[in-house]
Design an enzyme around this catalytic site. Structure first.
Site, PDB file in Angstrom:
ATOM      1  N   LYS A  95       0.870  -1.169   0.000  1.00 17.59           N
ATOM      2  CA  LYS A  95       0.000   0.000   0.000  1.00 17.59           C
ATOM      3  C   LYS A  95       0.910   1.222   0.000  1.00 17.59           C
ATOM      4  CE  LYS A  95      -2.647  -3.287   2.170  1.00 17.59           C
ATOM      5  NZ  LYS A  95      -2.178  -4.591   2.617  1.00 17.59           N
ATOM      6  N   HIS A 131      -6.489  -3.976  11.846  1.00 17.08           N
ATOM      7  CA  HIS A 131      -5.764  -4.306  10.617  1.00 17.08           C
ATOM      8  C   HIS A 131      -4.391  -3.645  10.577  1.00 17.08           C
ATOM      9  CE1 HIS A 131      -5.482  -4.548   6.037  1.00 17.08           C
ATOM     10  NE2 HIS A 131      -5.766  -5.787   6.395  1.00 17.08           N
TER      11      HIS A 131
END
Length: 477
Positions: free
Chosen positions: A223, A395
């Protein structure tokens, strides 16, 4: 009837041929734990096991792609040597106690520690997306996005619109998304975004007979966003609504907004992945400008994946745990450790180090959840403090060591992230970022409950059985 008996006999013989042949083949190519698991699967289901082994067992890249990676490293070295002559690009000056970790990280990830950076932690998804879009709207030269999940939802549409606006202003926009993680987006929205002028490619396309990868489930899990090589975002947020399409569960992530010399390393990671998928090598002052000193933080980029000769992030994490003196705190949604990882934590506890692990109480995948929980007995017996996060799906993938070294990135602390996925993580040295991360971790712990051994022992026998089975298969996850 005779024909049926003949086919049954041939099937019986073929299954034993598979079992015996794989008894010689599997141990030669696998670590003992995964080899044992594969042999167990093949013994009970010879033909399905053989097919799965062919498709999924070899996580090493073919020589052609490894050679391409090495050639690219040589080209990137040319870029790094050029920018390393600039006074702003300098190795970080830091406490000598970090020297071993810094050197190990550099040998494993080929990138040095750099000083002069600024880093801001962003936890809320809406805040992350708003900040990212605001920076895209200020872009003047290029926008580079690399995401495992780029969703066809409100978040994906907002970012897509920002990219369209940037293209309209003459900004070069490149978007690289994982072929599996972003499959709905690639089917529904990618063509329109490409038609608007965004250069868009799928990373690691899936195909049964594709020749570019060793196995079909290797994924680009990174990411990363880079805008004009002046600001970057890296962490665990995907470009998706916080519920990931579910109304009953909200994901809680952590991303860094970064400025400073570290952006040159992050740009190298994007350039590498872009080159793999397009054969285009991005170079020049626009992509690697003179770095500006924007803060006082020492940082280091650690890319990982099957294109490296070792599971480099796993090696670094284990070494950092062995070096810990007071405290190790880990947050991750998926915690499936290998034997060296478990030994490192046990050794740390025996040395008097406080080891804390925070995982979600509820996960999105039941089988993986059972695999994670199969390690709880062993961890509790070691003296590890286990916390179950009870305010959604945690997460954020982080580790803090002794309030002095912070690990933040895309990699879970599990076998899949260590061995199979292409990941990107950052290391921060010194108290500034470590204390900020520690504060966030303490908040996660305050929203969790500590799992006590007596309470865990009371779970139903059927769950114990399911967890035991999941643990047997955990080396294959």
């Amino acid at each position: 009837m005779n024909e049926l008996h003949t086919w049954s006999f041939l099937l019986y013989v073929s299954e034993w041929i598979i079992r015996l042949a794989m008894l010689f083949e599997v141990p030669r190519r696998r670590q003992p734990a995964s080899a044992t698991t594969w042999l167990l699967v093949i013994f009970f289901w010879p033909w399905p096991g053989l097919i799965c082994y062919i498709l999924f067992a070899n996580y090493r890249l073919p020589n052609r792609r490894i050679g391409k990676h090495l050639r690219l490293l040589e080209q990137l070295e040319t870029i790094e040597r050029r920018i390393a002559t600039l006074p702003q690009y300098s190795a970080a000056r830091m406490n000598s106690s970090y020297a071993e970790t810094v050197n190990l990280a550099e040998h494993l990830g080929y990138m040095p520690s750099l000083g002069g950076n600024d880093a801001e932690l962003i936890a809320e998804t809406d805040s992350f997306v708003d900040r990212l879009i605001a920076d895209i709207d200020q872009a003047q030269n290029h926008v580079h996005l690399l995401y495992y999940i780029f969703a066809s939802d409100e978040t994906g549409r907002r970012v897509s619109e920002a990219l369209r606006r940037a293209v309209f202003r003459g900004v070069k926009c490149r978007l690289l998304v994982d072929a599996v993680g972003s499959r709905p987006f690639l089917k529904r929205d990618a063509a329109a975004l490409a038609a608007a002028g965004v250069e868009l490619h799928a990373a690691l396309p899936v195909g049964l007979f594709r020749r570019r990868m060793a196995r079909i489930d290797l994924r680009n899990h990174r990411k990363l966003a880079i805008i004009d090589a002046r600001v970057a975002y890296a962490g665990s947020h995907n470009l998706v609504e916080p519920g990931y399409g579910r109304k009953d569960l909200a994901w809680h992530d952590l991303t860094l907004r970064l400025t400073g010399p570290i952006l040159l390393q992050l740009q190298m990671v994007f350039v590498s992945d872009w080159h793999y998928e397009t054969n285009e090598l991005l170079d020049g002052a626009a992509y690697f400008p003179e770095p500006q000193m924007t803060g006082t933080i020492a940082a280091q980029t650690m890319p990982s994946g099957p294109n490296y000769p070792t599971e480099n992030y796993q090696r670094l994490v284990v070494a950092a745990i062995y070096a810990a003196k007071k405290t190790v705190t880990i947050t991750t949604p998926y915690f499936v450790p290998d034997e060296p990882f478990l030994q490192a934590m046990q050794t740390a506890v025996l040395r008097g180090v406080k080891v804390e692990i925070v995982v979600p109480r509820k996960l999105d995948r039941k089988f993986v959840s059972a695999a994670v929980r199969s390690y709880f007995d062993e961890l509790l017996d070691m003296g590890v403090e286990l916390y179950l996060y009870d305010d959604g799906l945690l997460h954020a993938k982080t580790m803090c060591v002794d309030d002095s070294i912070a690990f933040i990135g895309s990699s879970n602390f599990d076998i899949r992230s260590f061995a199979l996925n292409f990941e990107i993580n950052l290391l921060f040295y010194g108290e500034e970022t470590a204390q900020a991360l520690r504060k966030r971790q303490r908040q996660y712990i305050s929203e969790s409950f500590r799992l006590e051994p007596a309470r865990w022992a009371q779970r139903p026998p059927i769950r114990k059985l399911a967890q035991s089975v999941a643990r047997l298969l955990s080396p294959l996850l």
